[in-house]
Design an enzyme around this catalytic site. Sequence first.
Site, short mmCIF file in Angstrom:
data_model
loop_
_atom_site.label_atom_id
_atom_site.label_comp_id
_atom_site.label_asym_id
_atom_site.label_seq_id
_atom_site.Cartn_x
_atom_site.Cartn_y
_atom_site.Cartn_z
N TYR A 154 30.67 35.63 41.96
CA TYR A 154 31.65 36.21 41.02
C TYR A 154 32.81 35.24 40.79
CZ TYR A 154 34.94 39.61 39.07
OH TYR A 154 35.83 40.27 38.25
N LYS A 158 33.96 33.17 37.35
CA LYS A 158 35.28 33.33 36.74
C LYS A 158 36.06 32.01 36.71
CE LYS A 158 35.04 37.74 35.77
NZ LYS A 158 35.05 38.22 34.38
#
Length: 261
Positions: A154, A158
Amino acid sequence: MRLEGKIAIVTGGARGIGLAIMRALVREGAAVVIADVNRDGAQTAAAGIQEQGGRAVSIVVDVADPTSVADMVSAAKDAFGRIDILVNNAGIGGNTPFLETSLDEWNRIISINLTGAFLVAQAVAREMVGNGGGKIINIASLSGQRGGNGRAAYGSAKAGLELLTKVMAVELAQHGINVNNIAPGAIDTEMAKFAHDEATRAAYNYLIPMGRYGTPDEIADAAVFLCSDESRYVHGHTLNVDGGFRAAGLMFGSNKAVPRR
Ligand SMILES: NC(=O)c1ccc[n+]([C@@H]2O[C@H](COP(=O)([O-])OP(=O)(O)OC[C@H]3O[C@@H](n4cnc5c(N)ncnc54)[C@H](O)[C@@H]3O)[C@@H](O)[C@H]2O)c1
């Protein structure tokens, strides 16, 4: 009515942060395309806007699928004629320790949170080039700036999105396309409820100077600014909306804010 007459696409607009941003854009006068993999949620959100006299349509899209993204762009043009604003918000959570992150999970998160954002931004930016410009806001994350537990896939996605935003800002300025990021901290949505257990919530509340999670509306207010003409010279920037989380280092108990809205 800072966005009167503007046409916006909000990916992942069926719930959470995307839903709050979509409602805020409508409140400021925009017509919105709610583009989400969740058909029912997107339809319900659009119906809610229409009942209040606003302009909204729902379109089903899987941002990780290039054909689906191309179909979304043409359906948005069929609905409203052009696209002025993209809020590239669709994403999935991830909270698996590095040693336990499978290749499947890595690929799934990267394909939606990074590749999906790239596919949507590119398809919409190509339209904006022909229209003389626009605004693109990518929803990144504090997890792309810090090495948080469980954020291998994740956080990497990002971080990649934050860098992609800078490249887009450099290359798209000549086309009148203004590109920025919002990096939310811990925001109380379904995603956070799923990913954050009690210990995680306590850790966040301790580490955030303001002592509490943010709300989707607090992200939406920042998004309105970045979608409006007021941000015209803000470009390639990451606006953290995180209660001071990114800024914080050593904090003594007595310095902590008493949580208040
Ligand atoms: N909640 C937080 O604490 C937090 C913090 C930082 C960043 N973010 C980011 O904000 C964005 C929104 O998060 P949220 O908390 O509102 O999540 P959420 O799970 O409540 O909503 C995400 C939305 O995206 C949609 N979506 C998921 N996969 C999709 C796909 N492949 N194609 C199209 N739509 C898809 C979902 O159906 C859902 O409506 C995400 O990009 C997330 O990474 C959230």
